[in-house]
Design an enzyme around this catalytic site. Structure first.
Site, PDB file in Angstrom:
ATOM      1  N   PHE A  18       0.912  -0.997   0.039  1.00 12.25           N
ATOM      2  CA  PHE A  18       0.469  -0.150   0.003  1.00 12.25           C
ATOM      3  C   PHE A  18       0.931   1.214  -0.246  1.00 12.25           C
ATOM      4  O   PHE A  18       0.953   2.310  -0.752  1.00 12.25           O
ATOM      5  CB  PHE A  18      -1.031   0.672   1.454  1.00 12.25           C
ATOM      6  CG  PHE A  18      -1.546   1.907   1.856  1.00 12.25           C
ATOM      7  CD1 PHE A  18      -2.407   1.773   0.774  1.00 12.25           C
ATOM      8  CD2 PHE A  18      -1.104   1.565   2.736  1.00 12.25           C
ATOM      9  CE1 PHE A  18      -2.781   3.214   0.940  1.00 12.25           C
ATOM     10  CE2 PHE A  18      -1.937   3.477   3.255  1.00 12.25           C
ATOM     11  CZ  PHE A  18      -2.454   3.848   2.391  1.00 12.25           C
ATOM     12  N   ILE A  19       1.966   1.173   1.506  1.00 14.92           N
ATOM     13  CA  ILE A  19       2.721   2.975   1.199  1.00 14.92           C
ATOM     14  C   ILE A  19       3.322   2.718  -0.081  1.00 14.92           C
ATOM     15  O   ILE A  19       3.990   3.595  -0.233  1.00 14.92           O
ATOM     16  CB  ILE A  19       3.202   3.243   2.456  1.00 14.92           C
ATOM     17  CG1 ILE A  19       2.105   2.874   3.549  1.00 14.92           C
ATOM     18  CG2 ILE A  19       3.722   4.011   2.351  1.00 14.92           C
ATOM     19  CD1 ILE A  19       2.467   3.190   5.600  1.00 14.92           C
ATOM     20  N   ASP A  38       9.554  -6.937  -3.380  1.00  9.79           N
ATOM     21  CA  ASP A  38       8.718  -7.767  -2.197  1.00  9.79           C
ATOM     22  C   ASP A  38       8.409  -8.481  -3.154  1.00  9.79           C
ATOM     23  O   ASP A  38       8.192  -8.980  -3.844  1.00  9.79           O
ATOM     24  CB  ASP A  38       7.072  -7.085  -3.221  1.00  9.79           C
ATOM     25  CG  ASP A  38       6.472  -6.703  -2.210  1.00  9.79           C
ATOM     26  OD1 ASP A  38       5.937  -7.844  -1.937  1.00  9.79           O
ATOM     27  OD2 ASP A  38       5.712  -5.626  -1.759  1.00  9.79           O
ATOM     28  N   ASN A  39       7.956  -9.618  -2.388  1.00  6.02           N
ATOM     29  CA  ASN A  39       8.048 -10.638  -2.112  1.00  6.02           C
ATOM     30  C   ASN A  39       6.421 -11.130  -2.250  1.00  6.02           C
ATOM     31  O   ASN A  39       5.730 -12.784  -2.576  1.00  6.02           O
ATOM     32  CB  ASN A  39       8.545 -11.304  -0.712  1.00  6.02           C
ATOM     33  CG  ASN A  39       7.603 -10.676   0.560  1.00  6.02           C
ATOM     34  OD1 ASN A  39       6.420 -10.439   0.123  1.00  6.02           O
ATOM     35  ND2 ASN A  39       8.009 -12.093   1.719  1.00  6.02           N
ATOM     36  N   GLY A  43       1.811  -7.357  -0.235  1.00  4.07           N
ATOM     37  CA  GLY A  43       1.819  -6.450  -2.031  1.00  4.07           C
ATOM     38  C   GLY A  43       1.800  -7.229  -2.769  1.00  4.07           C
ATOM     39  O   GLY A  43       0.862  -9.034  -2.438  1.00  4.07           O
ATOM     40  N   ILE A  64      13.560  -9.743   0.641  1.00  5.14           N
ATOM     41  CA  ILE A  64      14.103  -9.281   1.765  1.00  5.14           C
ATOM     42  C   ILE A  64      15.397  -9.796   3.185  1.00  5.14           C
ATOM     43  O   ILE A  64      15.850  -9.584   3.325  1.00  5.14           O
ATOM     44  CB  ILE A  64      13.946  -7.925   2.615  1.00  5.14           C
ATOM     45  CG1 ILE A  64      14.835  -6.995   2.919  1.00  5.14           C
ATOM     46  CG2 ILE A  64      12.723  -8.269   3.771  1.00  5.14           C
ATOM     47  CD1 ILE A  64      15.220  -6.250   1.534  1.00  5.14           C
ATOM     48  N   TYR A 152       5.485  -6.718  16.355  1.00  2.00           N
ATOM     49  CA  TYR A 152       6.014  -6.060  14.618  1.00  2.00           C
ATOM     50  C   TYR A 152       6.342  -4.927  15.383  1.00  2.00           C
ATOM     51  O   TYR A 152       6.550  -4.020  15.193  1.00  2.00           O
ATOM     52  CB  TYR A 152       4.250  -5.509  14.517  1.00  2.00           C
ATOM     53  CG  TYR A 152       4.579  -4.508  13.675  1.00  2.00           C
ATOM     54  CD1 TYR A 152       4.322  -5.060  12.310  1.00  2.00           C
ATOM     55  CD2 TYR A 152       3.444  -3.400  13.801  1.00  2.00           C
ATOM     56  CE1 TYR A 152       4.934  -3.928  11.207  1.00  2.00           C
ATOM     57  CE2 TYR A 152       4.383  -2.246  13.193  1.00  2.00           C
ATOM     58  CZ  TYR A 152       4.561  -3.048  11.649  1.00  2.00           C
ATOM     59  OH  TYR A 152       4.206  -1.518  10.328  1.00  2.00           O
ATOM     60  N   PHE A 212     -14.634  -1.379  17.944  1.00  2.00           N
ATOM     61  CA  PHE A 212     -14.302  -1.830  19.798  1.00  2.00           C
ATOM     62  C   PHE A 212     -14.268  -1.262  20.871  1.00  2.00           C
ATOM     63  O   PHE A 212     -13.619  -0.304  21.024  1.00  2.00           O
ATOM     64  CB  PHE A 212     -13.096  -3.023  19.037  1.00  2.00           C
ATOM     65  CG  PHE A 212     -13.274  -3.847  17.900  1.00  2.00           C
ATOM     66  CD1 PHE A 212     -13.480  -5.521  18.789  1.00  2.00           C
ATOM     67  CD2 PHE A 212     -13.262  -3.942  16.768  1.00  2.00           C
ATOM     68  CE1 PHE A 212     -14.307  -6.172  17.471  1.00  2.00           C
ATOM     69  CE2 PHE A 212     -12.852  -4.734  15.543  1.00  2.00           C
ATOM     70  CZ  PHE A 212     -13.609  -6.292  16.777  1.00  2.00           C
TER      71      PHE A 212
END
Length: 322
Positions: A18-19, A38-39, A43, A64, A152, A212
């Site tokens: 996206f970005i 990109d893998n 994406g 990567i 993350y 939520f």
């Protein structure tokens, strides 16, 4: 496309995301050459259709986190700058696959080592507001408290520390950008996606957006065009080297108000309303998150230009027609 007498070559990892795809478009538009790596795990080639045939654009599929994949690229091309955006993204996905997330630390190391070995291009790293976790101070300051609570976030913080180390030890130009809730066309609206896309998908199908908790939790939203402009400035400006910079609007918005605004813009005001439900067990419930943006304004000479209403309209149109 603008003519650029100072044409440069940039690597964008995660460039089909996206970005990353919007960043690739930006770089092509201002006259540079882009190698998109990109893998395609999150994406998609659909994101780069508008530039795929451009002579200044090259797409290469690879991982990567595998040194053999990315080292071939550094040997073949001489990069003036590297935007490292490749990562396992989405809170639901990253919590379900913590070991996959941890592997991303290897990719960060690969980028830095290869940049050091091949030409020493400046490295701009896409970090995240997630490093702040449950905020200990508001607004959140780059030099203030951090409290990563999910894998993350931990990997993003590791990345920032790696970049700092390479800057101070090896004098490699680096800059980490802490992104706050970026939204816009092409953003994933599936259950593994992000809140703006999820709300738009639900409302366009006539469903009440699912909020939520009590909906009073706050977030900061930045339209994709503003995000990539800030990233570009971080790359080209010398004074950003060695820095960590928040990229956001500095304007907190409740999730309930976000859902209500999308309902109104779609034209369903009075017909549906946000539906409050208990938090999912998978969620880390961060109550408030919004940045101090003084450093961004000072170092980048930039403040987001796209209003929330304007940005949401563009994203809604894309979901309708995309």
């Amino acid at each position: 496309m603008q003519k650029n007498k100072n044409k440069k070559t940039f690597l964008v990892t995660g460039g089909a995301g996206f970005i990353g795809s919007h960043l690739c478009e930006k770089l092509i538009k201002i006259g540079h050459k882009v190698v998109c790596f990109d893998n395609l795990s999150t994406g998609t080639l659909k994101n780069i259709l508008t530039i795929k045939k451009n002579p200044n654009f090259v797409f290469i599929k690879g991982d990567i986190n595998q040194i053999k994949d990315i080292s071939l690229i550094f040997r073949k091309y001489k990069f003036n700058g590297v935007f490292h955006y490749a990562a396992t993204v989405g809170v639901k996905r990253t919590l379900e696959n913590p070991l996959m997330v941890l592997k991303d630390a290897e990719g960060i190391k690969n980028i830095l080592e290869l940049s050091l070995k091949y030409g020493r291009p400046k490295v701009v790293f896409a970090s995240s507001s997630e490093v702040y976790g449950e905020s200990r101070e508001l607004p959140e300051k780059e030099e203030g408290a951090i409290n990563p609570q999910i894998p993350y976030a931990a990997v993003k913080l590791i990345g920032e520390k790696f970049l700092e180390a390479y800057y101070y030890k090896h004098n490699l130009k680096t800059c980490s950008l802490r992104f706050f809730n970026v939204y816009g066309p092409r953003q994933d609206g599936s259950d593994y996606g992000f809140v703006v896309g999820i709300f738009i998908r639900q409302v366009l199908s006539g469903q009440s957006p699912t909020v939520f908790g009590d909906g009073r939790q706050t977030r900061d939203f930045t339209f994709i065009d503003d995000n990539v402009e800030a990233s570009w400035r971080a790359m080209k400006l010398e004074k950003t080297s060695g820095q960590i910079i928040n990229i956001g609007s500095g304007r907190p918005l409740t999730i309930f108000d976000l859902a209500t605004e999308i309902i109104n813009l779609v034209g369903l005001e009075g017909k549906i309303k946000p539906r409050l439900v208990k938090n999912r067990k998978i969620d880390i419930d961060v109550r408030h998150r919004f940045p101090e943006v003084g450093k961004m304004i000072k170092l980048l000479n930039f403040y987001p230009k796209v209003s929330l209403e304007e940005g949401l309209k563009k994203m809604i149109d894309w979901y309708k027609n995309g």
